[in-house]
Design a protein around this motif. Sequence first.
Motif, PDB file in Angstrom:
ATOM      1  N   VAL B  69       0.821  -1.227   0.000  1.00  0.00           N
ATOM      2  CA  VAL B  69       0.000   0.000   0.000  1.00  0.00           C
ATOM      3  C   VAL B  69       0.855   1.277   0.000  1.00  0.00           C
ATOM      4  O   VAL B  69       0.618   2.165  -0.831  1.00  0.00           O
ATOM      5  N   PRO B  70       1.885   1.399   0.881  1.00  0.00           N
ATOM      6  CA  PRO B  70       2.725   2.609   0.776  1.00  0.00           C
ATOM      7  C   PRO B  70       3.435   2.720  -0.572  1.00  0.00           C
ATOM      8  O   PRO B  70       3.551   3.831  -1.114  1.00  0.00           O
ATOM      9  N   ILE B  71       3.859   1.576  -1.121  1.00  0.00           N
ATOM     10  CA  ILE B  71       4.527   1.628  -2.433  1.00  0.00           C
ATOM     11  C   ILE B  71       3.543   2.149  -3.476  1.00  0.00           C
ATOM     12  O   ILE B  71       3.867   3.039  -4.272  1.00  0.00           O
ATOM     13  N   VAL B  75       4.381   5.570  -5.447  1.00  0.00           N
ATOM     14  CA  VAL B  75       4.714   5.471  -6.879  1.00  0.00           C
ATOM     15  C   VAL B  75       3.685   6.234  -7.722  1.00  0.00           C
ATOM     16  O   VAL B  75       4.058   6.953  -8.658  1.00  0.00           O
ATOM     17  N   ALA B  76       2.411   6.130  -7.354  1.00  0.00           N
ATOM     18  CA  ALA B  76       1.387   6.884  -8.093  1.00  0.00           C
ATOM     19  C   ALA B  76       1.672   8.377  -7.993  1.00  0.00           C
ATOM     20  O   ALA B  76       1.537   9.117  -8.970  1.00  0.00           O
ATOM     21  N   PHE B  77       2.102   8.800  -6.809  1.00  0.00           N
ATOM     22  CA  PHE B  77       2.447  10.206  -6.599  1.00  0.00           C
ATOM     23  C   PHE B  77       3.608  10.604  -7.509  1.00  0.00           C
ATOM     24  O   PHE B  77       3.553  11.632  -8.193  1.00  0.00           O
ATOM     25  N   TYR B 179      -3.984  11.686 -10.870  1.00  0.00           N
ATOM     26  CA  TYR B 179      -3.556  10.809  -9.773  1.00  0.00           C
ATOM     27  C   TYR B 179      -4.484   9.598  -9.658  1.00  0.00           C
ATOM     28  O   TYR B 179      -4.026   8.459  -9.546  1.00  0.00           O
ATOM     29  N   ALA B 180      -5.789   9.857  -9.709  1.00  0.00           N
ATOM     30  CA  ALA B 180      -6.743   8.750  -9.582  1.00  0.00           C
ATOM     31  C   ALA B 180      -6.581   7.780 -10.750  1.00  0.00           C
ATOM     32  O   ALA B 180      -6.569   6.556 -10.567  1.00  0.00           O
ATOM     33  N   GLN B 185      -4.966   2.189 -11.976  1.00  0.00           N
ATOM     34  CA  GLN B 185      -4.285   1.227 -12.849  1.00  0.00           C
ATOM     35  C   GLN B 185      -3.096   0.568 -12.134  1.00  0.00           C
ATOM     36  O   GLN B 185      -2.865  -0.627 -12.255  1.00  0.00           O
ATOM     37  N   LEU B 186      -2.374   1.387 -11.343  1.00  0.00           N
ATOM     38  CA  LEU B 186      -1.216   0.859 -10.617  1.00  0.00           C
ATOM     39  C   LEU B 186      -1.659  -0.193  -9.601  1.00  0.00           C
ATOM     40  O   LEU B 186      -1.017  -1.235  -9.448  1.00  0.00           O
ATOM     41  N   ALA B 187      -2.767   0.094  -8.934  1.00  0.00           N
ATOM     42  CA  ALA B 187      -3.286  -0.863  -7.955  1.00  0.00           C
ATOM     43  C   ALA B 187      -3.611  -2.178  -8.651  1.00  0.00           C
ATOM     44  O   ALA B 187      -3.395  -3.263  -8.108  1.00  0.00           O
TER      45      ALA B 187
END
Lengths: 282, 225
Positions: B69-71, B75-77, B179-180, B185-187
């Motif tokens: 979760v922190p990654i 990374v999205a940020f 960001y969303a 997609q990253l999730a």
Amino acid sequence: MLKWLAQLDRLLRGETTRPESLRDGQIEIAAGGLAILIVVLGMIYGLCMGSYSLLKGPSAADVDANARYLQLIASTIKVPALFYLTLLVTFPSLYVFNALVGSRLTMGNVLRLLIASLAVNLAVLASLGPIVLFFSASTKSYAFILLLNVTVFSVAGFLGLVFLMQTLNRLTSIDWSRDRSLEAAREPISSADDAAEIFLEPAAHGDPSALELPPGQALGRHTRLVFGCWVVVFALVGAQMGWVLRPFIGSPGLPFSWFRERQSNFFEAILEALRALLTTGG
Amino acid sequence: MRAWLAPADDVLRQAPWIMSNLETRRALLRLAFCIVAFALLYGAMMGTFRGIAGQSQWMRQIVYSAVKVPILLSVAFAISLPNFFVLNSLFGLRRDFGQAIRALVAAQAGLTIILASLGPVTMLWYASSANYQHALLFNGLMFAVASFSAQWLVRGYYRPLIVRNRRHSLMLWTWMFVYALVAIQLAWIMRPFVGSPASEVQFLRADAWDNAYVYVIRLVWQAVF
């Protein structure tokens, strides 16, 4: 113990939550004592709730005759656990949203407020215990006992949550009036004319304009909204927590177990019990 | 304990140290600490699905979910940041960029705090239903609730900037959209977060590379009809 009971009595009479007692923006209660009292009251109700399995004789499905006593013990432990687990699940999010909308209630105050309303909730619940005991002794229908208990929990929960909202209303309105008195103190009255004007037209100075709410009131409204949503969430989580912790009463058709399988949900089960009560007579 | 929670409380209550120009490094470190700590906490609670179902390797799933979760959030940020920087420069808002980043980091911290506070509710959901698809949807709902609430926070932090220049408002909306888009997609690529009971516990799925949006639409379709 007697001291705690006296405190609960003051809480029920509303002496603790009178506006003048809440002046500092916090409730003056010993949360520790009340928290223990909540456990005791919950256990009393749990005994009444579990009495159904004891009074109905050994169920057909039970091999072990002692299972009835186990159900009594389980219910006694589970009722206080139900309330505290529900609080544990819902408290972090309540506090976070409360802080997010800028309420001035600190974590300690929020917790004290919730303990106080749980105490009211449990006091009502325990007071209804003898009625449940009477029906457990005199009724055979499992569906009826189930629905009776749900009703009793709803009544007690409703009263506890109304107490919560009313106390919160008082707390936020005190916040607001304090803000206004602070603002008044910040603007010193310069001349006699001004003083007369204030005296003659209190409405113009005292009431907020339609567009500009004083900060205390605006925040108070958001806080109340958060607590209002929380009340709904607390009720839903509590109902589902009760379902997860079941059996509380012990269906006569099933053998004793500490917990049942993960399946269905609270609301489906209530509809099922209603159907059973109306069609087959339980 | 109280000293650890105090910065979190400050983030939610929009304390002045978060946006002031003094002690930038210290403030950013504290915010970063909040992000990592609370994201780990929610991740761990998110990963208890196998444990509550009484399946094997549940400890491993909890650790994996907690780390991921922190990654995911950082990374999205990082992926969305260059675009935000260029757009800000393009619209002549470069001078406020430091403050804007502070506001976004603070809101990110707020998001993780809200998520962590919703964690117990997720665990209750796991305890009441063994359905994996519903567990996924419920987590999605919790993320959505946290994101909407964090929006309230970011608008609070952004208010002085928007007062200074109205274009900041447009920048903020663009940021939230980008960001969303990236985070969802990253999730999806970084799954599993919950851990399907039907498959092995693994850090990343081998067949992970495809599109999240198509899958979510199908999932909702299946749940409703």
